[in-house]
Design a protein around this motif. Structure first.
Motif, PDB file in Angstrom:
ATOM      1  N   PHE A  14       0.843  -1.192   0.000  1.00 25.75           N
ATOM      2  CA  PHE A  14       0.000   0.000   0.000  1.00 25.75           C
ATOM      3  C   PHE A  14       0.882   1.248   0.000  1.00 25.75           C
ATOM      4  O   PHE A  14       0.591   2.226  -0.688  1.00 25.75           O
ATOM      5  N   GLY A  15       1.964   1.209   0.752  1.00 28.32           N
ATOM      6  CA  GLY A  15       2.889   2.337   0.787  1.00 28.32           C
ATOM      7  C   GLY A  15       3.543   2.597  -0.562  1.00 28.32           C
ATOM      8  O   GLY A  15       3.671   3.749  -0.987  1.00 28.32           O
ATOM      9  N   ILE A  16       3.943   1.542  -1.240  1.00 28.91           N
ATOM     10  CA  ILE A  16       4.560   1.690  -2.567  1.00 28.91           C
ATOM     11  C   ILE A  16       3.555   2.273  -3.555  1.00 28.91           C
ATOM     12  O   ILE A  16       3.860   3.220  -4.288  1.00 28.91           O
ATOM     13  N   VAL A  17       2.353   1.700  -3.566  1.00 28.91           N
ATOM     14  CA  VAL A  17       1.302   2.226  -4.442  1.00 28.91           C
ATOM     15  C   VAL A  17       1.009   3.677  -4.074  1.00 28.91           C
ATOM     16  O   VAL A  17       0.855   4.535  -4.945  1.00 28.91           O
ATOM     17  N   SER A  54      -4.730   4.177  -8.105  1.00 24.37           N
ATOM     18  CA  SER A  54      -4.780   3.504  -6.817  1.00 24.37           C
ATOM     19  C   SER A  54      -5.708   2.295  -6.833  1.00 24.37           C
ATOM     20  O   SER A  54      -5.359   1.226  -6.330  1.00 24.37           O
ATOM     21  N   TYR A  55      -6.885   2.464  -7.399  1.00 25.82           N
ATOM     22  CA  TYR A  55      -7.839   1.357  -7.421  1.00 25.82           C
ATOM     23  C   TYR A  55      -7.271   0.160  -8.174  1.00 25.82           C
ATOM     24  O   TYR A  55      -7.335  -0.975  -7.707  1.00 25.82           O
ATOM     25  N   ILE A  56      -6.709   0.428  -9.311  1.00 26.02           N
ATOM     26  CA  ILE A  56      -6.176  -0.657 -10.137  1.00 26.02           C
ATOM     27  C   ILE A  56      -5.046  -1.388  -9.407  1.00 26.02           C
ATOM     28  O   ILE A  56      -5.066  -2.611  -9.267  1.00 26.02           O
ATOM     29  N   LEU A  57      -4.067  -0.634  -8.912  1.00 27.08           N
ATOM     30  CA  LEU A  57      -2.920  -1.279  -8.268  1.00 27.08           C
ATOM     31  C   LEU A  57      -3.274  -1.939  -6.939  1.00 27.08           C
ATOM     32  O   LEU A  57      -2.820  -3.045  -6.650  1.00 27.08           O
ATOM     33  N   ASN A  58      -4.094  -1.274  -6.121  1.00 30.00           N
ATOM     34  CA  ASN A  58      -4.437  -1.868  -4.825  1.00 30.00           C
ATOM     35  C   ASN A  58      -5.327  -3.090  -4.971  1.00 30.00           C
ATOM     36  O   ASN A  58      -5.154  -4.072  -4.252  1.00 30.00           O
ATOM     37  N   SER A  59      -6.260  -3.072  -5.908  1.00 27.09           N
ATOM     38  CA  SER A  59      -7.139  -4.234  -6.064  1.00 27.09           C
ATOM     39  C   SER A  59      -6.406  -5.421  -6.680  1.00 27.09           C
ATOM     40  O   SER A  59      -6.702  -6.569  -6.353  1.00 27.09           O
ATOM     41  N   SER A  64      -5.188  -8.147  -3.078  1.00 23.03           N
ATOM     42  CA  SER A  64      -5.790  -9.160  -3.950  1.00 23.03           C
ATOM     43  C   SER A  64      -6.254 -10.403  -3.186  1.00 23.03           C
ATOM     44  O   SER A  64      -7.276 -10.979  -3.515  1.00 23.03           O
ATOM     45  N   LYS A  65      -5.557 -10.819  -2.151  1.00 21.37           N
ATOM     46  CA  LYS A  65      -5.942 -12.019  -1.402  1.00 21.37           C
ATOM     47  C   LYS A  65      -7.146 -11.774  -0.504  1.00 21.37           C
ATOM     48  O   LYS A  65      -7.862 -12.694  -0.175  1.00 21.37           O
ATOM     49  N   TYR A 121      -5.778   4.287   3.868  1.00 20.84           N
ATOM     50  CA  TYR A 121      -5.278   2.950   4.177  1.00 20.84           C
ATOM     51  C   TYR A 121      -6.256   2.206   5.075  1.00 20.84           C
ATOM     52  O   TYR A 121      -6.608   1.048   4.813  1.00 20.84           O
ATOM     53  N   ILE A 122      -6.690   2.861   6.124  1.00 32.93           N
ATOM     54  CA  ILE A 122      -7.619   2.212   7.059  1.00 32.93           C
ATOM     55  C   ILE A 122      -8.912   1.832   6.342  1.00 32.93           C
ATOM     56  O   ILE A 122      -9.392   0.702   6.467  1.00 32.93           O
TER      57      ILE A 122
END
Length: 140
Positions: A14-17, A54-59, A64-65, A121-122
């Motif tokens: 999350f930090g990298i994204v 953000s949505y694309i990378l975080n999802s 993803s798990k 993040y939360i």
């Protein structure tokens, strides 16, 4: 030790994204502000650009798990809601810092962005992309 790293992995990702998104947001914001676009309008445009990424990378990568049981429509709706909340808070904070303090605009933007990242993040971890398993929650 390995389970502790596994617990921290979503936060690290999350930090990298977030760094990538923050860079996009910050650069676009500063360019718009430099060209004379009002602060709140520049914030809305720049934040929206970072949010799409953000949505694309975080999802796909960060959470993803955790999203196996979520539907994409519900997840997308929650993502939009949390980001609208963050956008509202950061826009208000940025406007206050810009008009009521002597802080440089760039520093105000960084403060507003950091505040937004914590809230995001939360919200993303526990609401948008699903909550961690009970076992993971108990060990935190």
């Amino acid at each position: 030790m390995k389970s502790r790293i596994a617990q921290l992995l979503p936060m690290i990702r999350f930090g990298i994204v977030g760094l990538v998104n923050t860079g996009v947001d910050y650069i676009i914001f500063m360019l718009l502000a430099w060209t004379g676009v009002p602060v709140v309008v520049a914030q809305i445009i720049s934040y929206s650009c970072g949010t799409a990424n953000s949505y694309i990378l975080n999802s796909k990568w960060t959470f993803s798990k955790q999203q196996a049981n979520n539907t994409n429509k519900g997840q997308l709706l929650r993502f939009i809601v949390i980001n609208l909340i963050v956008l509202g808070i950061t826009s208000l904070l940025l406007q206050v810092l810009h008009t009521k303090t002597e802080l440089p605009l760039a520093l105000g933007k960084l403060i507003a962005t950091a505040t937004g990242m914590i809230i995001n993040y939360i919200g993303s971890r526990y609401w948008v992309f699903g909550s961690p398993s009970r076992k993971e929650s108990e060990s935190l």
